[in-house]
Design an enzyme around this catalytic site. Structure first.
Site, PDB file in Angstrom:
ATOM      1  N   GLU A 182      56.498  54.932 -11.424  1.00  0.00           N
ATOM      2  CA  GLU A 182      56.373  53.979 -10.311  1.00  0.00           C
ATOM      3  C   GLU A 182      55.765  54.687  -9.111  1.00  0.00           C
ATOM      4  O   GLU A 182      55.458  55.880  -9.158  1.00  0.00           O
ATOM      5  CB  GLU A 182      57.742  53.390  -9.949  1.00  0.00           C
ATOM      6  CG  GLU A 182      58.770  54.417  -9.502  1.00  0.00           C
ATOM      7  CD  GLU A 182      60.125  53.801  -9.139  1.00  0.00           C
ATOM      8  OE1 GLU A 182      60.183  52.613  -8.809  1.00  0.00           O
ATOM      9  OE2 GLU A 182      61.113  54.545  -9.189  1.00  0.00           O
ATOM     10  N   LYS A 242      69.806  52.749  -6.226  1.00  0.00           N
ATOM     11  CA  LYS A 242      69.075  52.817  -4.949  1.00  0.00           C
ATOM     12  C   LYS A 242      69.981  53.579  -3.984  1.00  0.00           C
ATOM     13  O   LYS A 242      70.712  53.009  -3.182  1.00  0.00           O
ATOM     14  CB  LYS A 242      68.742  51.399  -4.460  1.00  0.00           C
ATOM     15  CG  LYS A 242      67.587  51.389  -3.479  1.00  0.00           C
ATOM     16  CD  LYS A 242      67.016  49.999  -3.306  1.00  0.00           C
ATOM     17  CE  LYS A 242      66.091  49.923  -2.117  1.00  0.00           C
ATOM     18  NZ  LYS A 242      64.948  50.837  -2.125  1.00  0.00           N
ATOM     19  N   ARG A 270      72.130  43.968  -6.649  1.00  0.00           N
ATOM     20  CA  ARG A 270      71.633  45.320  -6.924  1.00  0.00           C
ATOM     21  C   ARG A 270      72.373  46.355  -6.081  1.00  0.00           C
ATOM     22  O   ARG A 270      72.664  47.462  -6.551  1.00  0.00           O
ATOM     23  CB  ARG A 270      70.121  45.395  -6.698  1.00  0.00           C
ATOM     24  CG  ARG A 270      69.536  46.725  -7.167  1.00  0.00           C
ATOM     25  CD  ARG A 270      68.022  46.735  -7.155  1.00  0.00           C
ATOM     26  NE  ARG A 270      67.490  46.642  -5.802  1.00  0.00           N
ATOM     27  CZ  ARG A 270      66.200  46.552  -5.514  1.00  0.00           C
ATOM     28  NH1 ARG A 270      65.303  46.514  -6.483  1.00  0.00           N
ATOM     29  NH2 ARG A 270      65.795  46.474  -4.274  1.00  0.00           N
TER      30      ARG A 270
HETATM   31  N1  PMP Z   1      60.746  51.520  -6.579  1.00  0.00           N
HETATM   32  C1  PMP Z   1      61.279  52.195  -5.553  1.00  0.00           C
HETATM   33  C2  PMP Z   1      61.507  53.652  -5.685  1.00  0.00           C
HETATM   34  C3  PMP Z   1      61.617  51.529  -4.367  1.00  0.00           C
HETATM   35  O1  PMP Z   1      62.156  52.196  -3.341  1.00  0.00           O
HETATM   36  C4  PMP Z   1      61.370  50.142  -4.265  1.00  0.00           C
HETATM   37  C5  PMP Z   1      61.696  49.419  -2.994  1.00  0.00           C
HETATM   38  N2  PMP Z   1      63.000  48.935  -2.990  1.00  0.00           N
HETATM   39  C6  PMP Z   1      60.805  49.476  -5.378  1.00  0.00           C
HETATM   40  C7  PMP Z   1      60.507  50.206  -6.514  1.00  0.00           C
HETATM   41  C8  PMP Z   1      60.544  48.004  -5.359  1.00  0.00           C
HETATM   42  O2  PMP Z   1      61.744  47.279  -5.399  1.00  0.00           O
HETATM   43  P1  PMP Z   1      61.891  45.879  -4.666  1.00  0.00           P
HETATM   44  O3  PMP Z   1      60.761  45.046  -5.142  1.00  0.00           O
HETATM   45  O4  PMP Z   1      63.197  45.370  -5.114  1.00  0.00           O
HETATM   46  O5  PMP Z   1      61.834  46.129  -3.212  1.00  0.00           O
END
Ligand code: PMP
Length: 287
Positions: A182, A149, A50
């Site tokens: 989210e 990200k 990622r």
């Molecule tokens: N959405 C956002 C905006 C985030 O910052 C994160 C944390 N990385 C997630 C969702 C969850 O992703 P992950 O389970 O890969 O940490």
């Protein structure tokens, strides 16, 4: 703490980057948040993939290979003698001029820090979070795609600021059209009549914990559907929960003043927690 910067480890107070790094000047860079449990990095390959996909999307060519990046992450954990940790790899655009053109940046920088970080929401895993939907909308996929990200987390931070003012432990973002997106740092799910629902990952990050949760649902025998959802679905759900690397899995028991279900973390959540602890304890790349 020792921090990795471009091939060397520095003690925390000497770990410095230039103010002319475009990561600092413009949020021009990408990062990951990873956890290690019990001396193993959880879903390391997925996080490195990622990170590289985020870099690709902003046209940044990492100065290391994926294998090297994975090794830097493990070496950072070894160097800091950490068994359970939160890890923060960053690839920034690097030092450039004051202008924003990335072509003027000589070379991207690779940084990796790791620290102990226990349960992010403390006692709230037992009671559930109080969440609020926020006025600020999640970035759109045709402006700053939430799947990148990137070091620019201002959209998320604006949501968090609003949630703080409104007395919420977490912010829930809708997208421009009012569909559920989210949380500020986590993906969101609801349960209704024994089935779990979650939005597609267009207006939100493709969470790695989200993937884990969906795999666990098969194990605990709960069906699920990925579909567009709105405020009504949220307010009338039997259960709501969020997942993220930092947050892990946490129930939400109140949203915008509405009590969710019976106001306590629900049955699906209670089944997921031990199943999640089992995989985090036993899976992962040892270092
Ligand atoms: N959405 C956002 C905006 C985030 O910052 C994160 C944390 N990385 C997630 C969702 C969850 O992703 P992950 O389970 O890969 O940490």
């Amino acid at each position: 703490m020792f921090v990795y910067i471009d091939g060397k480890f520095f003690p925390e107070n000497e770990a410095k980057v230039s103010i002319f790094d475009h990561g600092f000047l413009y949020g021009d860079g990408v990062f990951e948040g990873i956890r290690a449990y019990n001396g193993r990095v959880f879903r390391l390959a997925e996080h490195v993939d990622r990170l590289f996909d985020s870099a690709k999307a902003i046209d940044l060519v990492p100065p290391v290979t994926k294998e090297e990046m994975a090794e830097i992450i493990k070496e950072t954990l070894r160097k800091n003698n950490l068994k359970n940790a939160y890890i923060r790899p960053i690839i920034s655009r690097g030092v450039g001029s004051m202008g924003l053109d990335p072509h003027r940046c000589a070379k991207p920088s690779v940084i990796c820090a790791a620290t102990e970080w226990g349960a992010m929401y403390g006692d709230l895993y037992e009671t559930g979070l109080t969440a609020v939907t926020v006025c600020v909308r999640r970035n759109t996929p045709d402006s700053l795609p939430p799947n990148i990200k990137s070091l620019n987390y201002l959209n998320n931070i604006l949501g968090k600021i609003e949630a703080n003012y409104k007395g919420g432990d977490e912010a829930i973002f809708l997208d421009r059209t009012g569909k559920l997106a989210e949380g500020s740092g986590d993906n969101i799910y609801l349960v209704k009549n024994g089935k779990l629902y979650t939005p597609p990952t267009i207006n939100n990050l493709k969470g790695i914990t989200r993937q884990v949760l969906l795999e666990l649902l098969d194990k605990i025998g709960v069906p699920y559907e990925v579909c567009e959802l709105g405020l009504f679905d949220l307010y009338t759900a039997d259960e709501v929960m969020v997942t993220g690397t930092a947050a892990e899995i946490c129930a939400i028991t109140k949203i915008d003043g509405r009590v969710i279900g019976n106001g306590k973390p629900g049955a699906v959540y209670r089944k997921l927690i031990p199943a999640f602890q089992e995989v985090t304890k036993n899976e992962g790349d040892a270092y």
